[in-house]
Write a protein that holds these residues in place. Structure first.
Motif, PDB file in Angstrom:
ATOM      1  N   ARG A 153       0.691  -1.202  -0.106  1.00  0.00           N
ATOM      2  CA  ARG A 153      -0.226   0.176   0.040  1.00  0.00           C
ATOM      3  C   ARG A 153       0.854   1.260   0.017  1.00  0.00           C
ATOM      4  NH1 ARG A 153      -5.302  -1.569   1.534  1.00  0.00           N
ATOM      5  NH2 ARG A 153      -5.668  -3.627   2.476  1.00  0.00           N
ATOM      6  N   LYS A 154       0.280   2.426  -0.416  1.00  0.00           N
ATOM      7  CA  LYS A 154       1.107   3.574  -0.716  1.00  0.00           C
ATOM      8  C   LYS A 154       1.112   4.300   0.619  1.00  0.00           C
ATOM      9  CE  LYS A 154       2.649   2.493  -4.406  1.00  0.00           C
ATOM     10  NZ  LYS A 154       4.317   2.193  -4.765  1.00  0.00           N
ATOM     11  N   SER A 155      -0.146   4.096   1.481  1.00  0.00           N
ATOM     12  CA  SER A 155      -0.110   4.724   2.739  1.00  0.00           C
ATOM     13  C   SER A 155      -1.153   3.824   3.591  1.00  0.00           C
ATOM     14  CB  SER A 155      -0.879   6.265   2.936  1.00  0.00           C
ATOM     15  OG  SER A 155      -2.320   6.118   2.273  1.00  0.00           O
ATOM     16  N   ASP A 156      -1.186   4.072   4.938  1.00  0.00           N
ATOM     17  CA  ASP A 156      -1.845   3.195   5.847  1.00  0.00           C
ATOM     18  C   ASP A 156      -3.465   3.469   5.418  1.00  0.00           C
ATOM     19  OD1 ASP A 156       0.422   2.180   6.927  1.00  0.00           O
ATOM     20  OD2 ASP A 156       0.532   3.848   8.620  1.00  0.00           O
ATOM     21  N   ALA A 157      -3.764   4.629   5.208  1.00  0.00           N
ATOM     22  CA  ALA A 157      -5.110   4.909   5.024  1.00  0.00           C
ATOM     23  C   ALA A 157      -5.574   4.419   3.584  1.00  0.00           C
ATOM     24  CB  ALA A 157      -5.508   6.527   5.141  1.00  0.00           C
ATOM     25  N   ASP A 158      -4.705   3.995   2.646  1.00  0.00           N
ATOM     26  CA  ASP A 158      -5.026   3.718   1.332  1.00  0.00           C
ATOM     27  C   ASP A 158      -5.904   2.492   1.045  1.00  0.00           C
ATOM     28  OD1 ASP A 158      -5.327   3.546  -1.472  1.00  0.00           O
ATOM     29  OD2 ASP A 158      -3.185   3.891  -1.960  1.00  0.00           O
ATOM     30  N   GLU A 159      -7.172   2.366   0.328  1.00  0.00           N
ATOM     31  CA  GLU A 159      -7.644   1.505   0.304  1.00  0.00           C
ATOM     32  C   GLU A 159      -7.216   0.348  -0.582  1.00  0.00           C
ATOM     33  OE1 GLU A 159     -12.611   0.176  -0.719  1.00  0.00           O
ATOM     34  OE2 GLU A 159     -11.691   1.995  -1.367  1.00  0.00           O
ATOM     35  N   HIS A 160      -6.664   1.078  -1.827  1.00  0.00           N
ATOM     36  CA  HIS A 160      -6.230   0.173  -2.893  1.00  0.00           C
ATOM     37  C   HIS A 160      -4.613  -0.285  -2.455  1.00  0.00           C
ATOM     38  CE1 HIS A 160      -9.134   2.473  -5.354  1.00  0.00           C
ATOM     39  NE2 HIS A 160      -8.929   1.769  -6.104  1.00  0.00           N
ATOM     40  N   ARG A 161      -4.716  -1.672  -2.945  1.00  0.00           N
ATOM     41  CA  ARG A 161      -3.233  -2.474  -2.885  1.00  0.00           C
ATOM     42  C   ARG A 161      -2.789  -2.253  -4.024  1.00  0.00           C
ATOM     43  NH1 ARG A 161      -5.229  -7.836  -1.903  1.00  0.00           N
ATOM     44  NH2 ARG A 161      -7.094  -6.816  -2.910  1.00  0.00           N
ATOM     45  N   GLY A 189     -12.957 -16.078  -1.555  1.00  0.00           N
ATOM     46  CA  GLY A 189     -12.821 -15.112  -0.413  1.00  0.00           C
ATOM     47  C   GLY A 189     -12.966 -13.471  -0.550  1.00  0.00           C
ATOM     48  N   GLY A 190     -12.620 -12.942   0.427  1.00  0.00           N
ATOM     49  CA  GLY A 190     -12.972 -11.492   0.233  1.00  0.00           C
ATOM     50  C   GLY A 190     -11.952 -10.781  -0.482  1.00  0.00           C
ATOM     51  N   ASP A 191     -12.327  -9.840  -1.263  1.00  0.00           N
ATOM     52  CA  ASP A 191     -11.453  -9.237  -2.148  1.00  0.00           C
ATOM     53  C   ASP A 191     -11.535  -7.621  -2.053  1.00  0.00           C
ATOM     54  OD1 ASP A 191     -13.830  -7.788  -3.718  1.00  0.00           O
ATOM     55  OD2 ASP A 191     -13.695  -9.369  -4.999  1.00  0.00           O
ATOM     56  N   GLY A 192     -10.651  -7.016  -2.545  1.00  0.00           N
ATOM     57  CA  GLY A 192     -10.613  -5.148  -2.555  1.00  0.00           C
ATOM     58  C   GLY A 192      -9.976  -4.704  -3.895  1.00  0.00           C
ATOM     59  N   PRO A 193      -9.926  -3.442  -3.873  1.00  0.00           N
ATOM     60  CA  PRO A 193      -9.549  -2.651  -5.134  1.00  0.00           C
ATOM     61  C   PRO A 193      -8.065  -2.774  -5.262  1.00  0.00           C
ATOM     62  CG  PRO A 193     -10.279  -1.081  -3.420  1.00  0.00           C
ATOM     63  CD  PRO A 193     -10.683  -2.446  -2.812  1.00  0.00           C
ATOM     64  N   VAL A 194      -7.485  -2.727  -6.324  1.00  0.00           N
ATOM     65  CA  VAL A 194      -6.120  -2.877  -6.756  1.00  0.00           C
ATOM     66  C   VAL A 194      -5.701  -2.033  -7.852  1.00  0.00           C
ATOM     67  CG1 VAL A 194      -5.768  -5.199  -5.487  1.00  0.00           C
ATOM     68  CG2 VAL A 194      -6.081  -5.074  -8.058  1.00  0.00           C
ATOM     69  N   VAL A 195      -4.494  -1.686  -7.736  1.00  0.00           N
ATOM     70  CA  VAL A 195      -3.786  -1.073  -8.803  1.00  0.00           C
ATOM     71  C   VAL A 195      -2.736  -2.179  -9.204  1.00  0.00           C
ATOM     72  CG1 VAL A 195      -2.127   0.428  -9.928  1.00  0.00           C
ATOM     73  CG2 VAL A 195      -3.859   1.286  -8.196  1.00  0.00           C
ATOM     74  N   ILE A 196      -2.462  -2.779 -10.492  1.00  0.00           N
ATOM     75  CA  ILE A 196      -1.718  -3.765 -10.836  1.00  0.00           C
ATOM     76  C   ILE A 196      -0.612  -3.022 -11.847  1.00  0.00           C
ATOM     77  CG2 ILE A 196      -1.766  -5.785 -12.218  1.00  0.00           C
ATOM     78  CD1 ILE A 196      -4.798  -6.128 -11.809  1.00  0.00           C
ATOM     79  N   ALA A 197       0.526  -3.523 -11.588  1.00  0.00           N
ATOM     80  CA  ALA A 197       1.836  -2.936 -11.934  1.00  0.00           C
ATOM     81  C   ALA A 197       2.800  -4.078 -12.345  1.00  0.00           C
ATOM     82  CB  ALA A 197       2.549  -2.030 -11.351  1.00  0.00           C
ATOM     83  N   GLY A 198       3.786  -3.834 -13.252  1.00  0.00           N
ATOM     84  CA  GLY A 198       4.722  -4.976 -13.691  1.00  0.00           C
ATOM     85  C   GLY A 198       6.013  -4.487 -12.829  1.00  0.00           C
ATOM     86  N   PRO A 199       7.129  -5.431 -13.085  1.00  0.00           N
ATOM     87  CA  PRO A 199       8.229  -5.513 -12.120  1.00  0.00           C
ATOM     88  C   PRO A 199       9.135  -4.450 -12.301  1.00  0.00           C
ATOM     89  CG  PRO A 199       8.369  -7.269 -13.692  1.00  0.00           C
ATOM     90  CD  PRO A 199       6.983  -6.451 -14.010  1.00  0.00           C
ATOM     91  N   THR A 200       9.245  -3.892 -13.510  1.00  0.00           N
ATOM     92  CA  THR A 200      10.511  -3.064 -14.060  1.00  0.00           C
ATOM     93  C   THR A 200      10.587  -1.753 -13.247  1.00  0.00           C
ATOM     94  OG1 THR A 200       9.258  -1.896 -15.509  1.00  0.00           O
ATOM     95  CG2 THR A 200      10.338  -4.070 -16.313  1.00  0.00           C
TER      96      THR A 200
END
Length: 379
Positions: free
Chosen positions: A275-283, A314-325
């Protein structure tokens, strides 16, 4: 989401069995050749009599090309490298059409020397090079079609104004070339059958003899969202030909995605979840495949792939998806809403479905030291 067809479900079972039995190193693309053959036969059935030229750029795996050679396919090639690839897999030179209107004079000469006799052009300069280096070749002029935008539009890079195309076709005949007629392409991943209707109408309005009409590819695949079936596009094409041509020209099509997309799955591994912050819902979910290693079509998030992950149900939540570079543009989905399991962890496997087209062929040679996406084959 929409339920898979019986054939698609069977193909998925074959791909999953291969992945589970072999546990290949990730990331990798696995292609089911039986699905490639089935898709090609479906195109032939929907457009009987059409000259089907597989667009090699969609997936140039030698096994895919060889399977289509055995099916009697022709090939739309865009470089001398693709010419040589097809010939190495047993394709007859007469089955090749050099469809890229942007090519060096030396490449024209090289292709012609290899036996290629069909070319597409869209400019005076390319036409002059064809007359000099491929004398007597069959040619088609590509025009810019006035049609609804596709999922991944080409812009104005290819084709010329219709009135210019008519002039160039008349000039081609005067230069001793064998004129097939016009060509157009509505853009990749096009979900509106009306696009082909518009192109066919424009071709008829050129007012030049039309021995053959090349309507390109662009037939869509259902990714996260369903797409109209091939039958709808084919019906629109057949109807437009009958409406606008008293004697319809021979039909040429150049499918790529429609042949190979549903035949492939990319298996990838989760590198990190953060996560980018403790309050960010998005992983942020970082995969070991990204924009530079096979997911180029996620640029502008044009193509939204279906994903299959561990921890279903199971439960799910919103995400941002990124590559490894180590590159800020290597973000796959940030605006398109994706939800992934809350239990997802580094080391979990993720399958990217319907990924047989424009993935491995777009993979970089070694950006950031990551190797190109390997292709494995089933059947």
């Amino acid at each position: 989401m929409f339920p898979p067809t019986e054939a698609a479900a069977t193909a998925d079972q074959r791909l999953r069995a291969f992945l589970d039995d072999n546990a290949p190193t990730t990331p990798c693309l696995v292609v089911d050749l039986a699905t490639v053959r089935e898709n090609f036969r479906s195109l032939r059935a929907e457009l009987p009599g059409a000259d089907v030229l597989y667009a090699v750029k969609a997936n140039p795996a030698p096994e895919v090309v060889a399977a289509l050679v055995a099916e009697g396919s022709g090939f739309d090639v865009a470089s001398t490298g693709e010419v040589e690839l097809c010939l190495a897999q047993g394709a007859d030179p007469s089955s090749l059409s050099y469809g890229n209107p942007i090519k060096k004079a030396s490449d024209i000469a090289r292709a012609h020397a290899a036996g290629v006799r069909r070319f597409t052009f869209d400019s005076d300069g390319d036409l002059e090079n064809l007359a000099e280096h491929a004398p007597g070749a069959r040619v088609a002029c590509r025009f810019l079609v006035d049609a609804p935008a596709s999922g991944t539009p080409f812009g104005a890079k290819f084709g010329c104004a219709p009135e210019m195309a008519a002039r160039l076709l008349r000039r081609a005949a005067g230069l001793g070339l064998s004129v097939d007629g016009a060509a157009f392409h509505v853009g990749s991943q096009h979900t509106d059958p009306a696009a082909w209707v518009a192109g066919i109408r424009q071709a008829a309005e050129l007012g030049v003899p039309m021995r053959a009409l090349n309507i390109g590819g662009g037939f869509p695949t259902g990714y996260r969202d369903p797409a109209p079936p091939l039958s709808e596009h084919a019906a629109a094409i057949r109807g437009a030909l009958a409406e606008h041509f008293p004697t319809p020209p021979a039909l040429v099509v150049e499918p790529g995605r429609a042949v190979v997309a549903t035949a492939g799955v990319i298996r990838t591994e989760v590198v990190l979840v953060s996560r980018k912050s403790d309050a960010d819902e998005h992983r942020w979910v970082y995969l070991d495949v990204g924009r530079y290693s096979g997911l180029a079509e996620t640029e502008n998030e044009y193509i939204a792939y279906r994903l299959r992950t561990a921890h279903p149900g199971g439960g799910d939540g919103p995400v941002v998806i990124a590559g490894p570079t180590c590159d800020g543009d290597d973000v796959v989905y940030q605006r398109t809403p994706y939800r992934l399991p809350l239990a997802l962890r580094a080391g979990d496997l993720v399958d990217i479905l319907d990924a047989g087209a424009y993935t491995a062929s777009y993979s970089s040679v070694s950006f950031n030291g990551f190797p190109p996406l390997p292709t494995l084959v089933v059947g």
